[in-house]
Design a protein around this motif. Structure first.
Motif, PDB file in Angstrom:
ATOM      1  N   MET A  13      40.309  31.417  43.108  1.00  0.00           N
ATOM      2  CA  MET A  13      40.090  29.982  43.993  1.00  0.00           C
ATOM      3  C   MET A  13      39.066  29.264  43.005  1.00  0.00           C
ATOM      4  N   ALA A  14      39.516  28.099  42.627  1.00  0.00           N
ATOM      5  CA  ALA A  14      38.662  26.878  42.248  1.00  0.00           C
ATOM      6  C   ALA A  14      38.341  27.124  40.456  1.00  0.00           C
ATOM      7  N   ALA A  15      37.986  28.434  40.361  1.00  0.00           N
ATOM      8  CA  ALA A  15      37.716  28.725  38.754  1.00  0.00           C
ATOM      9  C   ALA A  15      38.644  30.040  38.495  1.00  0.00           C
ATOM     10  N   ARG A  16      38.397  30.376  37.244  1.00  0.00           N
ATOM     11  CA  ARG A  16      39.359  31.403  36.470  1.00  0.00           C
ATOM     12  C   ARG A  16      38.425  32.549  36.313  1.00  0.00           C
ATOM     13  N   SER A  17      38.891  33.674  36.684  1.00  0.00           N
ATOM     14  CA  SER A  17      38.292  34.981  36.546  1.00  0.00           C
ATOM     15  C   SER A  17      39.114  35.887  35.272  1.00  0.00           C
ATOM     16  N   TYR A  18      38.236  36.531  34.593  1.00  0.00           N
ATOM     17  CA  TYR A  18      39.131  37.410  33.640  1.00  0.00           C
ATOM     18  C   TYR A  18      38.714  38.773  33.712  1.00  0.00           C
ATOM     19  N   LEU A  19      39.510  39.613  33.492  1.00  0.00           N
ATOM     20  CA  LEU A  19      39.518  40.938  33.443  1.00  0.00           C
ATOM     21  C   LEU A  19      39.528  41.508  32.005  1.00  0.00           C
ATOM     22  N   VAL A  20      38.289  42.339  31.548  1.00  0.00           N
ATOM     23  CA  VAL A  20      38.601  42.898  30.286  1.00  0.00           C
ATOM     24  C   VAL A  20      38.820  44.690  30.628  1.00  0.00           C
ATOM     25  N   VAL A  21      39.984  44.740  29.899  1.00  0.00           N
ATOM     26  CA  VAL A  21      40.630  46.442  30.558  1.00  0.00           C
ATOM     27  C   VAL A  21      40.233  47.225  29.219  1.00  0.00           C
ATOM     28  N   GLY A  22      39.452  48.389  29.553  1.00  0.00           N
ATOM     29  CA  GLY A  22      39.176  49.345  28.504  1.00  0.00           C
ATOM     30  C   GLY A  22      38.999  50.528  29.710  1.00  0.00           C
ATOM     31  N   GLU A  23      38.279  51.682  28.822  1.00  0.00           N
ATOM     32  CA  GLU A  23      38.022  52.828  29.813  1.00  0.00           C
ATOM     33  C   GLU A  23      37.455  52.448  30.992  1.00  0.00           C
ATOM     34  N   GLN A  24      36.592  51.300  31.061  1.00  0.00           N
ATOM     35  CA  GLN A  24      35.957  50.760  32.330  1.00  0.00           C
ATOM     36  C   GLN A  24      36.593  49.234  32.231  1.00  0.00           C
ATOM     37  N   LEU A  25      36.550  48.710  33.401  1.00  0.00           N
ATOM     38  CA  LEU A  25      36.819  47.129  33.638  1.00  0.00           C
ATOM     39  C   LEU A  25      35.380  46.530  33.740  1.00  0.00           C
ATOM     40  N   ASN A  45      47.635  46.214  41.665  1.00  0.00           N
ATOM     41  CA  ASN A  45      48.914  45.889  41.380  1.00  0.00           C
ATOM     42  C   ASN A  45      49.610  45.812  40.217  1.00  0.00           C
ATOM     43  N   ILE A  46      48.514  44.965  39.229  1.00  0.00           N
ATOM     44  CA  ILE A  46      48.873  44.605  37.992  1.00  0.00           C
ATOM     45  C   ILE A  46      48.586  45.659  36.912  1.00  0.00           C
ATOM     46  N   VAL A  47      47.218  45.690  36.975  1.00  0.00           N
ATOM     47  CA  VAL A  47      46.648  46.783  36.078  1.00  0.00           C
ATOM     48  C   VAL A  47      46.626  48.287  36.451  1.00  0.00           C
ATOM     49  N   LYS A  48      46.964  48.453  37.748  1.00  0.00           N
ATOM     50  CA  LYS A  48      47.082  49.891  38.213  1.00  0.00           C
ATOM     51  C   LYS A  48      46.025  50.750  38.028  1.00  0.00           C
ATOM     52  N   ARG A  49      44.806  50.232  38.414  1.00  0.00           N
ATOM     53  CA  ARG A  49      43.751  50.685  38.513  1.00  0.00           C
ATOM     54  C   ARG A  49      42.933  50.453  39.992  1.00  0.00           C
ATOM     55  N   ASP A  50      41.962  51.245  40.073  1.00  0.00           N
ATOM     56  CA  ASP A  50      41.252  50.882  41.469  1.00  0.00           C
ATOM     57  C   ASP A  50      40.024  50.002  41.308  1.00  0.00           C
ATOM     58  N   VAL A  51      39.837  48.995  42.116  1.00  0.00           N
ATOM     59  CA  VAL A  51      38.758  47.814  41.841  1.00  0.00           C
ATOM     60  C   VAL A  51      37.308  48.639  41.511  1.00  0.00           C
ATOM     61  N   SER A  52      37.276  50.051  42.051  1.00  0.00           N
ATOM     62  CA  SER A  52      35.911  50.370  41.598  1.00  0.00           C
ATOM     63  C   SER A  52      35.744  50.838  40.172  1.00  0.00           C
ATOM     64  N   ASP A  53      37.023  50.972  39.450  1.00  0.00           N
ATOM     65  CA  ASP A  53      36.790  50.833  37.913  1.00  0.00           C
ATOM     66  C   ASP A  53      35.967  49.534  37.232  1.00  0.00           C
ATOM     67  N   ILE A  54      35.823  48.612  37.994  1.00  0.00           N
ATOM     68  CA  ILE A  54      34.933  47.403  37.385  1.00  0.00           C
ATOM     69  C   ILE A  54      33.530  47.923  37.691  1.00  0.00           C
ATOM     70  N   LYS A  55      32.858  48.246  36.372  1.00  0.00           N
ATOM     71  CA  LYS A  55      31.724  48.660  36.279  1.00  0.00           C
ATOM     72  C   LYS A  55      30.495  47.554  35.910  1.00  0.00           C
ATOM     73  N   THR A  56      31.031  46.520  35.491  1.00  0.00           N
ATOM     74  CA  THR A  56      30.061  45.474  35.055  1.00  0.00           C
ATOM     75  C   THR A  56      30.836  44.106  35.599  1.00  0.00           C
ATOM     76  N   ILE A  57      29.956  43.167  36.207  1.00  0.00           N
ATOM     77  CA  ILE A  57      30.539  41.809  36.652  1.00  0.00           C
ATOM     78  C   ILE A  57      29.369  40.843  35.611  1.00  0.00           C
ATOM     79  N   ILE A  58      30.053  40.045  34.717  1.00  0.00           N
ATOM     80  CA  ILE A  58      29.340  39.086  34.001  1.00  0.00           C
ATOM     81  C   ILE A  58      29.535  37.871  34.371  1.00  0.00           C
ATOM     82  N   ILE A  59      28.328  36.965  34.701  1.00  0.00           N
ATOM     83  CA  ILE A  59      28.610  35.562  35.205  1.00  0.00           C
ATOM     84  C   ILE A  59      28.209  34.724  34.346  1.00  0.00           C
ATOM     85  N   THR A  60      29.040  33.764  33.901  1.00  0.00           N
ATOM     86  CA  THR A  60      28.820  32.608  32.848  1.00  0.00           C
ATOM     87  C   THR A  60      27.706  31.738  33.076  1.00  0.00           C
TER      88      THR A  60
END
Length: 222
Positions: A13-25, A45-60
């Motif tokens: 919503m409003a801005a775009r988020s980006y997901l970098v996919v590797g061993e961790q997200l 549903n798209i990446v077929k991973r669990d949201v808990s695989d996101i280990k880092t959230i970077i804010i621009t």
């Protein structure tokens, strides 16, 4: 959608988020409040991973349309939150968001209608830091702690709100959204020296070819 191998754009919503996919997200920006379920469902549903695989959230940068779902996503993922040290106090709630009058009005409105809670960052970034394969580039101008993230290996860069792309040309934020225009110009000069093929923007479609050339053309207009 996957823009280049391993990098997905999520139209939050409003801005775009980006997901970098590797061993961790790694998630870059979170969109407005209400975007967390969309991001969670995309990962599942798209990446077929669990949201808990996101280990880092970077804010621009600290503006509310980029951090609105940070609190909920932090709780969902238990990820570490990384932000430039100059924007950290705005995200933690220790300082009020800066900007033009309409931005301050929107922040007050946003706080009333959303359930966002301040988040204390785990990682304070500075220019030259490395986050995975991405180098942190401090680009003040839009906010004091605005950053870009640059990967010299695949020549991709996340630009946050520093840049937008329309009608085949790179543009910058409106003048009212540049409280420090001279610092912004210096930031763009720094970016124009890089070898970039793809630029991911905070609010528009990405630049998917010849990004460096287009960025240098934009610099001539400043």
């Amino acid at each position: 959608m996957e823009i280049v191998p391993g990098i997905h754009e999520i139209d939050a919503m409003a801005a775009r988020s980006y997901l970098v996919v590797g061993e961790q997200l790694t998630l870059i920006d979170t969109g407005m409040s209400g975007s967390s379920s969309k991001i969670r469902d995309y990962v599942k549903n798209i990446v077929k991973r669990d949201v808990s695989d996101i280990k880092t959230i970077i804010i621009t940068h600290h503006h509310f349309d980029h951090i609105g779902s940070l609190d909920k996503l932090k709780k969902l993922t238990k990820a570490e939150v990384a932000v430039h040290k100059d924007d950290a106090d705005y995200i933690s709630g220790e300082k009020s968001q800066e900007g033009p009058l309409f931005m301050k009005f929107m922040v007050k409105l946003f706080k009333k209608i959303s359930c966002y809670k301040p988040v204390k960052p785990d990682i304070l970034l500075k220019d030259g830091d490395q986050m995975g394969e991405y180098q942190v580039i401090h680009t003040p101008g839009h906010t004091k702690g605005s950053i870009c993230l640059y990967n010299p290996q695949n020549k991709t860069m996340f630009a946050g709100d520093n840049l937008k792309y329309a009608k085949g040309k790179i543009e910058g934020p409106e003048a009212s959204l540049l409280p420090e225009p001279e610092k912004y110009k210096e930031s763009i000069k720094k970016l124009a020296k890089l070898d970039i093929e793809v630029i991911f923007c905070g609010h528009t479609k990405p630049v998917t070819s010849h990004a460096s050339e287009k960025l240098r053309e934009y610099l001539k207009t400043l």
